[in-house]
Design an enzyme around this catalytic site. Sequence first.
Site, PDB file in Angstrom:
ATOM      1  N   LYS A   1     -38.049 -42.124  11.517  1.00  0.00           N
ATOM      2  CA  LYS A   1     -37.876 -40.752  11.723  1.00  0.00           C
ATOM      3  C   LYS A   1     -39.236 -40.033  11.602  1.00  0.00           C
ATOM      4  O   LYS A   1     -40.156 -40.641  10.988  1.00  0.00           O
ATOM      5  CB  LYS A   1     -37.291 -40.165  10.529  1.00  0.00           C
ATOM      6  CG  LYS A   1     -36.801 -38.722  10.325  1.00  0.00           C
ATOM      7  CD  LYS A   1     -35.909 -38.539   9.045  1.00  0.00           C
ATOM      8  CE  LYS A   1     -35.566 -36.894   8.876  1.00  0.00           C
ATOM      9  NZ  LYS A   1     -34.877 -36.481   7.824  1.00  0.00           N
TER      10      LYS A   1
ATOM     11  N   SER B   1     -29.227 -35.893   4.383  1.00  0.00           N
ATOM     12  CA  SER B   1     -29.735 -36.171   5.775  1.00  0.00           C
ATOM     13  C   SER B   1     -29.920 -37.413   6.395  1.00  0.00           C
ATOM     14  O   SER B   1     -30.171 -37.509   7.519  1.00  0.00           O
ATOM     15  CB  SER B   1     -30.929 -35.604   5.673  1.00  0.00           C
ATOM     16  OG  SER B   1     -31.235 -34.122   5.738  1.00  0.00           O
TER      17      SER B   1
ATOM     18  N   SER C   1     -30.711 -33.801   8.584  1.00  0.00           N
ATOM     19  CA  SER C   1     -31.770 -33.687   9.517  1.00  0.00           C
ATOM     20  C   SER C   1     -32.299 -35.030  10.055  1.00  0.00           C
ATOM     21  O   SER C   1     -32.839 -35.215  10.895  1.00  0.00           O
ATOM     22  CB  SER C   1     -32.809 -33.386   8.657  1.00  0.00           C
ATOM     23  OG  SER C   1     -33.207 -34.387   7.723  1.00  0.00           O
TER      24      SER C   1
END
Lengths: 489, 479, 95
Positions: free
Chosen positions: A77, A176, A152
């Site tokens: 990420k 997330s 997210s």
Amino acid sequence: MNLPNSVTEIIQGFENGKFSSQELTKAYLNRIDNLDPEINSFITVCHERALLDAKKADRSRANGSANKLTGVPYANKDIFCTKGVRTTSGSRMLDTFISPYDATIVERLGSQGMVMLGKTNMDEFAMGSSNETSFYGQVNNPWNTNCVPGGSSGGSAAAVSAGFTPVATGSDTGGSIRQPAAFCGISGLKPTYGRVSRYGMIAFASSLDQAGPMGRSVEDLAHLLAPMAGYDSRDSTSSMVKTEDYFGNLEDELKGKTIGLPKEYFSTNLDRQVEGVIEEAIKEFEKLGANIIEISLPTTSLSIPAYYVISSAECSSNLSRYDGVRYGHRCELPTDIEDLYKRTRSEGFGEEVKRRLLTGTYVLSSGYYDAYYRKAQQIRRLIKDDFANAFTQVDAVISPTAPTTAFKAGEHQDNPVEMYLGDCFTVASNLAGLPALSVPAGFVGGMPVGLQLIGSYFQESKLLTLGHMFQKSTGWHQHFSRDESKGAQ
Amino acid sequence: MSWEIVIGLEVHAQLATSSKIFSGSSTEYGAKANTQASAIDLALPGVLPVLNKKVLDLAIMLGLAIDGEIASESIFSRKNYFYPDSPKGYQISQYDKPIISRGQLKFVNNGEEKMINITRAHLEEDAGKSLHGEFERSTAIDLNRSGTPLLEIVSEPELRSAQDAVMYLKELHCLLRTLGICDGNMQEGSFRCDANVSVRKTEDPELGTRTEVKNLNSFRFVERAINYEAARQVEVIEEGGIIKQETRLYDPEKNETRTMRSKEDAHDYRYFPDPDLLPITITAEHIARIAKDLPETPWNKRLRYLKDYGVSIEDAEILANSPETSVYFEVCMRQSTLSPKLIANWIIGELSALINKSSVTISKSPIVPERLVSVLKKIEDGTISRKTAKHLLGLMWDSNSSADQIIADEGLSQVSNNELLEKVISQTLTNFPSQVEEYKTGKLKILGFLVGQVMKQTKGKANPAMVKALMEKNLRQST
Amino acid sequence: MPITEKEVRKIAQLARISIDDKDICSYEDQLNKILAFVDEMKAVETEGIIPLAHPSEETQKLRSDKVSEKNQRESYQSVAPTTENGLYLVPQVIE
């Protein structure tokens, strides 16, 4: 080549000489190049670096110095700092930021010989539940590109789901990892707070943020969690509690295990069809020998307000460092220092981030601290106590991961609160610091549904067992959003 | 009806650590700009603070020395504000639960013993440095100092004169240096002070509105700034004005205080517990471990010197106030059975004079305690006179030779040989007949002159007591 | 009590975010929606409950006082917008 379906399969492939890390890495890169334009799950793809690392991995495998994971491709990420590689946190603010250092987990996965394919898309500074707040454009759900992938960690979830990478890292502040895992039909684990180092993970809300693994199967999560977990002297909030063997208990029988069903979680805003899927899953656990009991988490309904106050307060302070002085975006020709700050920050941050900075500033400001911030912290204690109470009776708490399946892009654009409500099942475990797992449990209208299991502190292993045994008997994790044979050439 | 000054002091003492409070960067002074600013000090995305254990130990030492409460649980908070030399946009400090609270410090002003309550002492990080005027239309930022550990020591508003304030500060400064908590270097900013000053009519029970005076980096400035500020406030009030609560900057060149440019927005620091730092716990064992090795406070040391060694109050102060001098004195005491007064006199007198002439400190003096003791022993056994000893000390400063060696090489031994002295004395009596006459007519004081002549002849090597006795004998015999 | 336009401007200043006059109302509106929602917290009596700042029950871990960082100015300043002679430059700040 046909891409393998799991890390376990990749390790076997290396051992049998079925493919080299270079061949495999090239295949994944090709698939990203060919198919990601439709999904937009990567912000940065590291072609050269990945191939070099794969070459190194093949060499160490040849000379016998390889680890189990050497040569296995993965994605990070874009919230994790990667030395020499742009690290944006999905924000214009860091569009040009090439990190001068590696996050601890990046270092640890790198030292296993894993090959980083690239950096995945995310909501700006991890603030969002739909991946629509990224400066790099929204990510599309591989099951239905009109839908959001969740957020997210939506880039990581979509990339795993679409077969662009076998596993990926994510971070979870209020759901997330779990919510995008649920929306994209993959598995994701938010470990106990302090289980995985936060050093080098760009902070959103420091007392809630936790990094974790994302992959297709629970077994793959265990592969990635093992090197990620453990105390880090650079993160003084990381825990000294010993890590477990995340594989040793995977096949444990569920007989004798008790799973709690919180009555408050099956409330009105839960989609009836999603509820149906979860009911089926519960039956499955019973079939596997687990004992299901009803429990109560009375403060749970207040977890979202408390979460928004605390996370906004912390982020309003955490993001003050983005001031255009030492790195990152700086406005053109500032007239004075105030102009430098205000224009830099107004240009560098997107709308959702600004909203949260303002909210956070407000709840900490003089005259409002007690009514908002302090109150939220008191509720946080009640929530933690609720769980402590529950875990005297149960091994895990079961719930849906999200109240609905993936929604359409733009659906919650006008009212931020509606979007926040989607996190109703996930934020409580962040407030309490508990580990929580999301695994695929079926489909509604062609879109995947996620099942959440929350465990007690540092009982990741127990959660993985529950998830793994569920996957072994249901196979829901083997439904793939994209044809595995395409795009790799 | 007269005016009373009310003063409370906030001291920022830089803790004597090698590395910063939350990072492994060096705290050494004077490095090139930003070469001691790590990823953590620069607040790069993703970095985290890790607390330096030594800052806790040093804070606990102060807590013990001022008999304060040492918190078993203490927390760090964030003080949020934007400034270019504050890289995170907040300062990590302590707010709710400071590490030390409720202590006391005794000091003496003009022979009067006073005690001031210390409200709290808390840990925090220093900011970087903003350099104005080096570049056109720009301010330059050096973050080497960013993250340097500070202990902020806050007194109650109990001081009643600028002089009291200075004496309190000197006592605190001396305490911090003696315990090794802070190097006390004021030029380098290791010991800084802000003063909260207000005035009121002596019989008024309420405190007046206070102003905070900043930038007091010497004891002299503290005294001047407080006196200036108090006089200013009295003038404002007597002219019918009111005092605004504000921060003022002291300008030593003009000897005045002035309002610091007020910020556009009202400050609202939005303190909240730092989520990157868990609560600090300090156990009784930890405190006991520090207490075991806690050096003697200067206050106790002075008392001991007075009581055990019988030195004067002034000497006790001089010896105890400098940790280096007191170490020197005590090593001398351990190495000899000489009288403490003799040692004290020579340290404070001749040795200090030599030290002041060069630029070394007493701990780096080429005349180590052992060498001073060897010289003083030569006085006691009559080998040399005090005057010769002074000369000898000067020679030893520039030489590695022992006292014995120099005495032999330079022929510095006192002349105690009767025969030789008799010869010089009779020669002197012959050379100064009129003075001899004067003595005989009863002007006994002239003896000093005659003894002096003998000393001159012997280049000071004669034992003056012996000369005097022999001279008297000779004069009596010749009548 | 809803947030006022004046308060929106004040917190925007504290957060160093500039908001165009035309957007003030929409921020005011959104913040009020968020605050009305978090006001649900008032429904719970929390008198006497000790606030929980952190989920971890461990205490602060410490490092020993060792200099472990080397000078990396060049690398750190390679990502800086404006530097000169090793210093970060910002528009003149008047004390």
